[in-house]
Design a protein around this motif. Structure first.
Motif, PDB file in Angstrom:
ATOM      1  N   LEU A  46      35.794  26.986  49.076  1.00  0.00           N
ATOM      2  CA  LEU A  46      37.026  27.833  48.758  1.00  0.00           C
ATOM      3  C   LEU A  46      37.668  27.240  47.313  1.00  0.00           C
ATOM      4  O   LEU A  46      38.348  27.959  46.820  1.00  0.00           O
ATOM      5  CB  LEU A  46      38.036  27.801  49.778  1.00  0.00           C
ATOM      6  CG  LEU A  46      37.538  28.302  51.346  1.00  0.00           C
ATOM      7  CD1 LEU A  46      38.597  28.061  52.381  1.00  0.00           C
ATOM      8  CD2 LEU A  46      37.640  29.782  51.069  1.00  0.00           C
ATOM      9  N   SER A  47      37.295  26.090  47.220  1.00  0.00           N
ATOM     10  CA  SER A  47      37.743  25.801  45.668  1.00  0.00           C
ATOM     11  C   SER A  47      36.950  26.193  44.555  1.00  0.00           C
ATOM     12  O   SER A  47      37.476  26.324  43.360  1.00  0.00           O
ATOM     13  CB  SER A  47      37.725  24.044  45.660  1.00  0.00           C
ATOM     14  OG  SER A  47      36.242  23.731  45.940  1.00  0.00           O
ATOM     15  N   MET A  48      35.844  26.944  45.056  1.00  0.00           N
ATOM     16  CA  MET A  48      34.940  27.584  43.845  1.00  0.00           C
ATOM     17  C   MET A  48      35.408  28.781  43.695  1.00  0.00           C
ATOM     18  O   MET A  48      36.189  29.665  44.669  1.00  0.00           O
ATOM     19  CB  MET A  48      33.666  27.593  44.421  1.00  0.00           C
ATOM     20  CG  MET A  48      33.026  26.095  44.541  1.00  0.00           C
ATOM     21  SD  MET A  48      31.254  25.895  44.815  1.00  0.00           S
ATOM     22  CE  MET A  48      31.190  26.868  46.039  1.00  0.00           C
ATOM     23  N   PRO A  49      35.352  29.610  42.390  1.00  0.00           N
ATOM     24  CA  PRO A  49      35.513  30.908  42.097  1.00  0.00           C
ATOM     25  C   PRO A  49      34.622  31.700  43.160  1.00  0.00           C
ATOM     26  O   PRO A  49      33.560  31.704  43.180  1.00  0.00           O
ATOM     27  CB  PRO A  49      35.473  30.958  40.937  1.00  0.00           C
ATOM     28  CG  PRO A  49      34.551  30.049  40.539  1.00  0.00           C
ATOM     29  CD  PRO A  49      34.729  28.978  41.315  1.00  0.00           C
ATOM     30  N   CYS A  50      35.214  32.805  43.641  1.00  0.00           N
ATOM     31  CA  CYS A  50      34.398  33.690  44.217  1.00  0.00           C
ATOM     32  C   CYS A  50      34.065  35.066  43.517  1.00  0.00           C
ATOM     33  O   CYS A  50      33.311  35.661  44.014  1.00  0.00           O
ATOM     34  CB  CYS A  50      35.477  34.401  45.694  1.00  0.00           C
ATOM     35  SG  CYS A  50      36.726  35.563  45.190  1.00  0.00           S
ATOM     36  N   CYS A  51      34.596  35.238  42.545  1.00  0.00           N
ATOM     37  CA  CYS A  51      34.350  36.546  41.650  1.00  0.00           C
ATOM     38  C   CYS A  51      34.757  36.354  40.326  1.00  0.00           C
ATOM     39  O   CYS A  51      35.360  35.039  39.759  1.00  0.00           O
ATOM     40  CB  CYS A  51      35.048  37.685  42.065  1.00  0.00           C
ATOM     41  SG  CYS A  51      36.888  37.555  42.186  1.00  0.00           S
ATOM     42  N   LYS A  52      34.374  37.148  39.469  1.00  0.00           N
ATOM     43  CA  LYS A  52      34.797  36.989  37.736  1.00  0.00           C
ATOM     44  C   LYS A  52      36.120  36.841  37.558  1.00  0.00           C
ATOM     45  O   LYS A  52      36.566  35.888  36.713  1.00  0.00           O
ATOM     46  CB  LYS A  52      34.095  38.167  37.043  1.00  0.00           C
ATOM     47  CG  LYS A  52      34.255  38.002  35.709  1.00  0.00           C
ATOM     48  CD  LYS A  52      33.573  39.176  34.923  1.00  0.00           C
ATOM     49  CE  LYS A  52      33.591  39.057  33.394  1.00  0.00           C
ATOM     50  NZ  LYS A  52      33.117  40.219  32.780  1.00  0.00           N
ATOM     51  N   GLU A  53      37.277  37.484  38.321  1.00  0.00           N
ATOM     52  CA  GLU A  53      38.391  37.329  37.994  1.00  0.00           C
ATOM     53  C   GLU A  53      38.848  35.980  38.631  1.00  0.00           C
ATOM     54  O   GLU A  53      39.829  35.367  37.964  1.00  0.00           O
ATOM     55  CB  GLU A  53      39.510  38.262  38.746  1.00  0.00           C
ATOM     56  CG  GLU A  53      38.994  39.918  38.252  1.00  0.00           C
ATOM     57  CD  GLU A  53      37.488  40.455  38.704  1.00  0.00           C
ATOM     58  OE1 GLU A  53      37.202  39.781  39.733  1.00  0.00           O
ATOM     59  OE2 GLU A  53      37.481  41.476  38.495  1.00  0.00           O
ATOM     60  N   LEU A  72      36.994  23.987  35.860  1.00  0.00           N
ATOM     61  CA  LEU A  72      35.907  23.636  37.146  1.00  0.00           C
ATOM     62  C   LEU A  72      35.218  22.448  36.791  1.00  0.00           C
ATOM     63  O   LEU A  72      35.099  22.235  35.670  1.00  0.00           O
ATOM     64  CB  LEU A  72      35.449  24.862  37.347  1.00  0.00           C
ATOM     65  CG  LEU A  72      36.023  26.072  38.067  1.00  0.00           C
ATOM     66  CD1 LEU A  72      35.015  27.372  38.108  1.00  0.00           C
ATOM     67  CD2 LEU A  72      36.698  25.953  39.293  1.00  0.00           C
ATOM     68  N   PRO A  73      35.293  21.594  37.902  1.00  0.00           N
ATOM     69  CA  PRO A  73      34.156  20.487  37.801  1.00  0.00           C
ATOM     70  C   PRO A  73      32.615  20.853  37.542  1.00  0.00           C
ATOM     71  O   PRO A  73      32.289  21.786  37.763  1.00  0.00           O
ATOM     72  CB  PRO A  73      34.464  19.583  39.105  1.00  0.00           C
ATOM     73  CG  PRO A  73      34.829  20.638  39.881  1.00  0.00           C
ATOM     74  CD  PRO A  73      35.609  21.765  38.980  1.00  0.00           C
TER      75      PRO A  73
END
Length: 1549
Positions: free
Chosen positions: A439-446, A454-455
């Motif tokens: 959930l800490s990662m982006p799910c889409c381009k926006e 981001l790490p």
């Protein structure tokens, strides 16, 4: 059931009821000595129950008649409705219902009552709140508005799966149903899901639904390429046949569909059986067109659109399955939050279908996520992607996943659009126990763009070439996707952005605002209280925007929510000051600003702005104990001054100002109720009067503003304010002023009529009736029709004698009075002639008639006073008489066709208004005095129409008027020619229109009594007698034409009336008119010969002259020569179709003579060719000889033209006696068939019944005895024997003296009756009346000659027919005829004649019969000769199997011939050699009998003679025998005769 009786006595009273109803009896007990007093019985029963009871009783009679009239469909429908009504009535009587249930049942009852009345042709029932209204208790204008209208209803589709057959599946299947909009190309409803087993049945047997409605068979189509599956329904709709295929008809889907109408709760009550099966409700995607408050939804629709995936080192593409989970913030999977479709339970996960070897799958698979509102924040969706191995079906390898939160960090949910999600790589060993890792990662381009830091080392690596697309649609009343709305609700978190947020409020969708309506309003008024100067204008604009938003039809149902908020939750006690200030500022700037959109929006929101103003002032007044009251009144006064200022501006040069004024006028009446909370009725009325008075007093401001202005006035009149008498007295003058301006220039009359109708309605129901409407408005109303009818009637109904007196005295001259009377009479006539009110609205029609009657009674004295004697005005008097005649004749007042109950109801309510108007007519006629001749004979016809009304008293009123008119006609002209002509013309047209009845036949007998003492009695008696006879014939004719009578009866009635006009009254135009009516009847019956003879009557009246003729009937203006020529051609056409070419030939010669005289060789050539064609037809074409039948009509029940008369009828082709009898009994179903031919006695002639006597007769033609026609072919002679014949005879056998027991033929005599007709047949009718009869007796010897001769003729005809057939078929008729004659002769037929008449004793005792005995011998010998010819023909045609019969006939023929050898030595027959001799077999007279006779067609031909059973045929020597058609009489088998050779020579050995 109705009250049975009501008794009133001097000292006591009792009420008898026919059922157990409760009633309230109001009155005094005991009664006083005054008989005029009586108690009032008021039933306590619900009026709906009473109406239902009486209506069911009335329907019961009509329901049975539907069955008799074979209206079976309506019969069953009405029975169902009657059962429903009885059930609903029973529920009302029991009284165990809640108030809303009672109201709903009453609504159902009234709907069914109105449906039944409409389909049965009964009267329309005006209602108010489901109950019948009393026309006396409401105004006519209000009654007129009670026209039923259709209310739009919701529609629901009920679907029931019956069967699913698709054998290629052979495994479990999921079937989804949803509604698809082909125009928008999108799905518009949720899915309905059914899980089926491999046999096509439901997995759960309890879900089998057997309810059936409209069955539909749907074909199951299979997709040719599974990659096109996502759009297969679109391909089917577009008929892209290459992308799908349809299996055989054995595969398919069977469902039942039923369209349900109404609200859901109503449908639930009416279809309890459907909803008792745990019915799955499938809702529309998104919000419906109308959003209802309280409709709470929180659904997110997720669609798996498509994906793009890598091969992952494999040589073939993957088989990808997507698994969907809904997870909460704590990582737990939300249970049962995924719905594949209604009808099946929710699941916790969803697995997509798998497309074989496809790395770019397209699913377009929709699921619904009904997530609880408290779990929505923090939840997210996870999509896991697995490869399904084709080798091991149970192996599914996880290779990636995607996810998306349901709610953003700013509190908004996923937007309604496509979302491109990142795909992260993982394997089967990956664990998702800690969802925080991904959930800490982006799910889409926006999401990636919003997280720049981001790490580098993420727990899961994104696959850059793989993406996954989903789309979402939120349907929630609690969540929003709008950032601006959230910012407004949380304005305190960002106070510096408030102005910007308020400016963007208009960009928020209406759905989002109404969902949070209360919260938004609280926020706005909180901002207003926080800083009025800073936020006031923007808050005012925002409030105006929200108010106007509720004017949208989608959100109109949220107005009660707004009202509830204002009454219960609004707390802005100081808001009224700023609202009044802003509203006044907007109005004051209307004259300066060019763009006035914002001002117009404020005007449209006027109603709710005043609601907020008034409620705010009430709250402030409560909190401060009424402080600043004067300041508030001053502010309102200033605000109204601004309103008047806006309305007083000249808007003709500014289109934007027109819209502003229109918006203000449309909203203005809506503020009255709010003002009444703060001000008195008089104060509000003064505000309104000043505002209405500020509008320009001209109608030149523009048509659109005229309409808006009048609509505002109309709403003012309909408002609650106008119902108060104290306010109405203030407002009425300004309202009437504006109406008068428009009426004077005939502008916007429809709206003006509505305003006046409302005024009259309120005045009728109000206690205030003393205010007088000026007379000029009455005169204006008299010039209008149409929608003004109800206004006019309301006005006239409220006018008393004093009002009429005042009105009539206000005219300055007689010309003005004359104009008024002519116009009011014209309006009344138009009201009766035009269909202003529906025909089934009898209440309104009767009320209109009553008002016209009363008004006429008030106006007639003014007519007599001002336009009589020296000031006589024909135009006004004629208009009055025309009105009275039309009034008495109007259909709505004819009570006779009505049921007894309805007739009694009308008489009790209004009386017989025809009689009242009749007395008024008689009174005014008497007042004419010396001016009566002005209306003679012009009013003779209209007055005659009054006498045709089936009301005895009205007819008796008119008799003195007719006597008076005849008296004046006699004085003036000394005769009654004009009166007679007028009576004849009008009587014919009126009776044809359905007026008059049997009682009218006796009308003029009373007139005869009236003129008995006059000097001109003899002349008048002749006139009255002729009119009476005409009336009798017209009524008979109408009964035949209008009723379900047979064609013959109609034709006879027409002939009877046509002859009357020709012979008795000499009315040539009417005579010609009925000639063509009779011709039309013949053409309908396809009697073309009779049609031709009918037109010949008119042809004979015309001359070959060039005199010009006017257009008449269907003939144009032309010369007499042209009309006669055209008529000749039409007659020739009909003679040709009727195959009577002989009659057409003479007409062809007549035309040829005329064409030759004019040297018109082209027409001459044409007519000569037609004449030649007619000769060819006579020789070549076959014509069937008709039979003739004598008919006797006895009894007084027959029409006048048939009663106690006898006719001869020319039958149809191939029609026999039995057929004719059945046809006539069908035309006269009440007639009794007489079984004997004897003449009836007086008992039958004078009986009140119908007796019908029918038997066959034989035509007697003089042409049969003409020696010059001996060599004429039989086919030609046969025509003259049965055409142009006026003599017919029939025989009745009897024994004179004692019957000879040894041989009955010695004493068998025949009574031959000859009927002489009034005209020959064929003619203008198939019937001809018998003019006289002649009776003669035929001796036994003469009868024997006649019988043998006829049988010989029959043989001759039949033999000739078989000899010339091209294709020899069935010869049974010939075999039977030969066998009947020969076998009868052998067994004693001819032998009986020999014994009776060839005996020496008979010859000695009857020397006068010697010649006749010789004639009988000759006839017998001729018959033997013909039999020989017949056997020769039979030998050629007989079938081998019938050879024994033929041999038997030959043997019997030897015996018959041997017997005749002993009778006459002059005849020698030797059977040795066969030779051919020329023969000419002459025809003999036709046989007739009282029994049924038959005809046989024949043709001339060659015969050969049979001798001794051998046949020799020599065509070159064969003679020519001419045989005519003859009748085959029904007689004893023994009646035969011998043949005889005539004409030609031959050798007989």
């Amino acid at each position: 059931m109705p009250w049975r009786s009501l008794y009133k006595r001097r000292s006591e009273s009792c009420v008898c009821l026919s059922c157990h109803r409760c009633c309230f009896i109001q009155g005094s007990f005991p009664f006083s000595s005054d008989d005029s007093l009586c108690e009032t019985v008021v039933p306590l029963e619900d009026p709906i129950i009473t109406e239902t009871t009486s209506t069911l009783q009335e329907w019961a009679v009509l329901w049975k008649q539907l069955y008799v009239k074979h209206k079976v469909d309506l019969f069953h429908k009405l029975r169902h409705v009657m059962n429903e009504l009885m059930d609903l009535r029973r529920q009302l009587i029991q009284g165990h219902l809640a108030q809303d249930q009672t109201r709903e049942i009453k609504r159902h009852i009234t709907v069914r009552l109105d449906w039944g009345n409409e389909h049965l042709g009964l009267d329309l029932v005006p209602r108010k709140e489901f109950e019948m209204v009393d026309p006396d208790q409401i105004s006519i204008s209000e009654l007129y508005k009670m026209v039923p209208c259709r209310v739009p209803v919701s529609h629901h589709l009920f679907i029931n799966l019956k069967s699913f057959t698709y054998n290629s599946i052979s495994e479990d299947a999921d079937v989804f149903f949803f509604l698809y909009d082909t125009r928008e190309a999108k799905q518009i409803s949720e899915k309905f899901m059914v899980r089926l087993n491999k046999n096509g049945g439901p997995k759960n047997p309890e879900k089998v639904d057997r309810l059936c409605a409209l069955f539909t068979v749907i074909m199951v189509h299979s997709c040719n390429n599974e990659n096109e599956w996502f759009q297969i329904h679109e391909n089917i709709i577009r008929k892209s046949n290459t992308k799908y295929s349809a299996p055989s008809t054995n595969y398919g889907l069977i469902i039942s569909l039923q369209l349900l109408r109404g609200e859901l709760e109503q449908i639930r009550r009416e279809n309890q059986a459907v909803f008792s099966r745990a019915l799955a409700l499938t809702r529309k995607l998104g919000f419906p067109d109308v959003i209802l408050p309280g409709d709470i939804r929180n659904d997110l629709y997720l669609t798996l659109e498509r994906g793009e995936f890598e091969r992952g080192g494999k040589s073939v593409q993957k088989n990808i399955e997507v698994t969907v989970y809904v997870l909460y913030a704590d990582g737990d999977t939300l249970k049962d939050c995924i719905s594949l479709g209604s009808g099946e339970p929710n699941t916790s996960e969803h697995r997509s279908f798998v497309l074989y070897h496809n790395n770019s799958p397209r699913w377009s698979e929709m699921v619904k996520l009904p997530i609880p509102i408290d779990r929505f924040r923090g939840s997210h969706l996870r999509f896991e992607f697995r490869h399904c191995s084709t080798k091991d079906k149970g192996e599914k390898k996880l290779f990636g996943f995607a996810f998306t939160p349901l709610m953003r960090e700013d509190g908004t949910t996923l937007s309604d659009e496509n979302h491109e999600l990142y795909v992260y790589k993982c394997d089967e060993n990956a664990t998702f126990s800690n969802q925080g890792l991904y959930l800490s990662m982006p799910c889409c381009k926006e999401d990636f763009n919003s997280c720049p830091n981001l790490p580098a080392n993420l727990p899961f690596q994104r696959s850059p070439k793989e993406t996954f697309w989903v789309s979402t649609l939120l349907c929630s009343t609690k969540l929003t996707q709008n950032v601006d709305l959230l910012a407004l609700l949380n304005w305190k978190a960002h106070p510096d952005r408030v102005l910007d947020i308020l400016g963007r409020l208009r960009q928020i969708s209406g759905e989002e605002i109404v969902k949070f309506l209360r919260d938004v309003l609280d926020t706005l008024f909180c901002l207003l209280d926080d800083n009025t100067d800073k936020y006031g204008p923007l808050v005012f604009q925002s409030l105006v925007f929200i108010i106007n938003l509720l004017r949208d039809s989608r959100f109109y149902h949220f107005r009660p929510v707004m009202d509830s908020y204002i009454q219960n939750h609004f707390a802005g006690a100081l808001a009224y000051k700023e609202l009044i200030r802003c509203l006044k500022w907007y109005m004051d700037r209307s004259a300066e600003v060019v763009r006035q959109d914002h001002i117009q929006e404020a005007m449209r929101a006027l109603e709710y702005l005043f609601k907020f103003i008034v409620q705010s002032r009430i709250l402030y007044s409560r909190a401060t104990c009424g402080m600043e009251e004067e300041q508030f009144r001053a502010n309102i006064q200033e605000l109204f001054q601004s309103i008047r200022f806006v309305l007083s501006l000249d808007s003709r040069s500014s289109e934007t100002l027109v819209f502003t004024q229109a918006a203000l006028l449309n909203s203005f009446p809506d503020i009255f109720d709010e003002l009444l909370q703060m001000f008195t009725v008089q104060e509000v009325a003064e505000y309104v009067r000043g505002t209405l008075g500020s509008m320009p007093s001209t109608v030149d401001i523009g048509q659109s503003m005229d309409v808006v202005k009048l609509q505002s006035i109309a709403r003012t009149v309909e408002s609650r304010l106008f119902y108060f008498p104290e306010s109405r007295s203030i407002l009425l003058p300004v309202v009437l002023h504006h109406i008068h301006l428009h009426l004077r220039q005939q502008r916007e009359l429809l709206i003006c009529s509505g305003i006046l109708a409302s005024i009259f309605s309120i005045i009728k129901t109000s206690a205030m009736v003393g205010r007088h409407v000026p007379a000029q408005h009455t005169r204006s109303l008299a010039r209008t029709l149409g929608e003004y009818v109800s206004c006019l009637l309301s006005l006239l109904r409220q006018m008393s004698e004093l009002h009429f007196h005042h009105l009539l005295n206000n005219f300055h001259s007689k010309e003005e009075l004359k104009e008024f009377l002519l116009k009011i009479f014209c309006v009344f006539r138009n009201l009766m002639k035009l269909t202003i009110f529906p025909r089934d609205w009898s209440v309104m029609r009767l009320l209109t008639s009553h008002i016209i009657l009363v008004t006429t009674q008030f106006l007639s004295p003014a007519l007599h006073k001002n336009f009589s004697e020296a000031d006589f005005d024909f135009k006004v008097w004629n208009s009055f008489f025309s009105l009275t005649v039309l009034y008495i004749n109007q259909p709505s007042l004819q009570l006779e066709p009505l049921t007894q109950a309805k007739r009694k109801k009308i008489l009790d309510k209004h009386g017989d208004m025809r009689v009242m108007m009749g007395y008024e007519l008689f009174s005014m006629w008497q007042k004419l005095g010396e001016n009566k001749p002005h209306f003679i004979p012009g009013m003779m016809g209209p007055f005659l129409g009054v006498t045709l009304v089936p009301q005895t008293e009205v007819r008796n009123i008119m008799i003195p008027i007719f006597h008076d008119m005849m008296d004046w006609e006699q004085r003036k002209n000394g005769n009654f020619k004009q009166v007679e002509a007028e009576l004849m013309d009008k009587l014919d047209s009126m009776v044809s229109d359905g007026k008059g009845d049997d009682n009218h036949r006796e009308l003029f007998s009373f007139l005869l009594e009236k003129i008995e003492q006059e000097t001109w009695r003899e002349t008048s008696i002749s006139l009255v007698t002729s009119v009476t006879r005409l009336m009798e014939r017209l009524l008979d004719y109408r009964d035949c034409i209008k009723g379900e009578e047979g064609e013959n009866k109609k034709i006879s009635g027409s002939v009877n009336l046509m002859n009357f006009y020709k012979s008795e009254v000499n009315k040539e135009d009417m005579y010609i008119r009925y000639i063509h009516k009779l011709c039309d009847l013949h053409l309908q019956a396809e009697d073309f010969t009779e049609a031709a003879f009918t037109l010949l009557l008119y042809w004979e009246l015309l001359q070959w002259e060039d005199r010009a003729l006017r257009d008449f009937l269907h003939y144009p203006s032309q010369s007499e020569w042209q009309r006669k020529e055209n008529l000749s051609r039409k007659i020739l056409h009909y003679f040709n179709k009727g195959k009577c070419w002989e009659y057409g030939i003479s007409l062809c010669r007549e035309l040829a003579f005329q064409y030759e005289a004019l040297y018109d060789y082209q027409s001459l050539s044409w007519i000569r060719k037609m004449e030649a064609a007619y000769y060819d037809n006579i020789i070549e074409q076959q014509r069937v000889e008709p039979e003739f039948f004598r008919m006797g009509f006895y009894g007084r029940k027959f029409p006048f033209f048939l009663r106690n008369k006898e006719f001869v009828c020319r039958g149809y082709d191939y029609e026999r006696l039995e057929d004719f009898q059945q046809r006539m009994l069908g035309e006269f179903p009440q007639a009794i068939a007489m079984q004997h031919p004897n003449q009836p006695d007086d008992t039958i002639l004078q009986s009140d019944a119908q007796y019908l006597q029918i038997y066959a007769v034989t035509p007697v033609s003089d042409i049969t005895d003409a020696p010059q026609l001996e060599r004429v072919p039989e086919r030609i002679k046969s025509f003259y024997r049965i055409n142009n014949v006026n003599r017919f005879h029939y025989d009745r056998p009897f024994h004179k003296g004692p019957k000879d027991r040894e041989n009955e033929f010695r004493s068998l005599w025949i009574e031959r009756t000859t009927l002489i007709l009034s005209r020959p047949l064929p003619g203008i009718s198939r019937w001809a009346e018998v003019e006289r009869r002649e009776v003669v007796e035929v001796s036994p010897l003469e009868n024997a000659i006649y019988v043998v001769e006829n049988k010989t003729q029959e043989l001759r005809t039949l033999i000739s027919q078989y000899q010339h057939r091209q294709h020899h078929g069935n010869i049974n008729p010939l075999s039977m005829c030969l066998n009947g004659v020969i076998d009868a002769a052998v067994n004693g037929g001819i032998a009986r004649y020999q014994e009776a008449f060839f005996d020496k004793e008979y010859i000695t005792s009857h020397p006068e019969d010697t010649e006749k005995v010789t004639q009988l011998k000759d006839q017998m010998q001729e018959q033997v000769h013909i039999l020989g010819v017949g056997l020769a023909v039979h030998e050629k045609l007989v079938h081998p199997e019938m050879r024994p019969l033929h041999k038997k006939l030959v043997d019997q023929f030897h015996m018959m011939r041997t017997g005749l050898h002993h009778v006459s030595l002059c005849v020698c027959v030797c059977v040795c050699v066969c030779v051919c001799v020329p023969l000419n077999l002459q025809g003999s007279i036709r046989h007739s009998s009282s029994s049924l006779s038959s005809h046989t067609s024949s043709e001339a031909g060659n015969l050969v003679i049979l001798t001794d059973g051998l046949i020799g045929e020599h065509p070159e020597d064969s003679g020519h025998m001419q045989v005519r058609r003859g009748r085959t009489p029904r007689q004893r088998p023994s009646l035969i005769r011998a043949g005889q050779t005539e004409g030609g020579t031959g050798t007989v050995l």
